[in-house]
Every structure is written in structure tokens, then in C-alpha cells.
Design a protein around this motif. Sequence first.
Motif, PDB file in Angstrom:
ATOM      1  N   ALA A 136       0.846  -1.195   0.000  1.00 32.30           N
ATOM      2  CA  ALA A 136       0.000   0.000   0.000  1.00 32.30           C
ATOM      3  C   ALA A 136       0.879   1.241   0.000  1.00 32.30           C
ATOM      4  O   ALA A 136       1.910   1.291   0.681  1.00 32.30           O
ATOM      5  N   VAL A 137       0.453   2.220  -0.782  1.00 33.47           N
ATOM      6  CA  VAL A 137       1.061   3.543  -0.748  1.00 33.47           C
ATOM      7  C   VAL A 137      -0.006   4.461  -0.178  1.00 33.47           C
ATOM      8  O   VAL A 137      -1.124   4.529  -0.696  1.00 33.47           O
ATOM      9  N   HIS A 138       0.330   5.119   0.920  1.00 31.40           N
ATOM     10  CA  HIS A 138      -0.589   6.003   1.620  1.00 31.40           C
ATOM     11  C   HIS A 138      -0.149   7.443   1.362  1.00 31.40           C
ATOM     12  O   HIS A 138       0.990   7.807   1.708  1.00 31.40           O
ATOM     13  N   ALA A 139      -1.012   8.252   0.756  1.00 26.32           N
ATOM     14  CA  ALA A 139      -0.733   9.672   0.543  1.00 26.32           C
ATOM     15  C   ALA A 139      -1.128  10.407   1.822  1.00 26.32           C
ATOM     16  O   ALA A 139      -2.255  10.263   2.304  1.00 26.32           O
ATOM     17  N   LEU A 140      -0.182  11.178   2.371  1.00 29.63           N
ATOM     18  CA  LEU A 140      -0.394  11.820   3.668  1.00 29.63           C
ATOM     19  C   LEU A 140      -0.390  13.339   3.554  1.00 29.63           C
ATOM     20  O   LEU A 140       0.282  13.904   2.688  1.00 29.63           O
TER      21      LEU A 140
END
Length: 177
Positions: A136-140
Motif C-alpha cells: 500500500a502507498v498512503h498519501a499523507l
Amino acid sequence: MNLERPQAPDPYELLPRVPSFTLESPTFADGGTLPTEQTYGGGNTSPVLRWSGAPEGTKSYAVSCFDPDAPTPSGFWHWFVVGIPADVTELEANAGLIGGGSLPRGSVQLRNDYGTDDFGGAAPPPGDRPHRYMFAVHALDAEDLSLDPSTPPAQASFVMLEHVLGRAVLTGMSAAD
């Protein structure tokens, strides 16, 4: 190993809904089998990951790999990286080496459930059914979550929950026994 146990739910379906964006890898297709290089006994090489279309306002990314099918009540964290700058949209193969490999400056690898600060490859117990490895790539919305390498991935997930603007998930499967 009891192959009759029910499959764990998709952990990201249990979290508050956020917009999705694109995540892909030339290493494996979504739902496809992970190559030997991404296994514990075959190299522990983190795959190439590329993403695009993150939500506006993204200030950093976190990248993780989680196995919800591990025979534990809490799954198994194989990789967790925070502090990836917002202008980065790709990680090279083996970026998850101990010491950061080719991770971007400022990135922090957290200790995985193997107890090491790197990418730990797929390793379902012998005789178990194939497992899902959810990258997963989580944009923060924050550049820094003030997490250090000793922060457990579950704690990091909790801390970043209120900062997630979007998430992209790519699932690789372990080979069948």
C-alpha cells in the motif's frame, strides 16, 4: 496447518474510506504470484513500485506491505516506510534493504514483524494456503509523522490514520505449496 480457517478480511476495507490512486509494479500483477526474489528464502528484495494520481495536498507518502493471512490475530507486517517525499512516485527494486537501500532522503524504515529494519519477504508457513501480500502507498497530508525506526507498524498505522488523504493497494500472492 489448518487450511480450513476463514480468510481474513481486507484490512483497508475496515478503515475510513479515502480516495484511491494508481499503484503498479513491473515485478508482479495485482493478484499475481510474487516472484521468488520477493520471498523470505529467495532474496527479500522489495519490488519496484510506481504510483500516480495521488490526491492534491499530498505532502509525503508511507509505503507498507502487510500479510492479513498470517496465522496470527494481527496479521504480519513485512515492510513499513514513512517520510517518503511528495515528489517521489517510484521505489526501485531492493529499496527496502537494511539501511534504506535506495530509499529517498528523509525516509524512515520501521522495524517489521521479523524484527529487522528492512523489507522481509513473503514466507507463509509450510502447508498453508497462499497468502496475500498487500503493498500500500498512503498519501499523507503531513511531511513528518515524528516516527522513529523502533515504532511498530501497527502504531504507525494508527498515528497516520488521521493524515491519510488517499491510498493505493497492489496485492501479490505467495506461491501455492
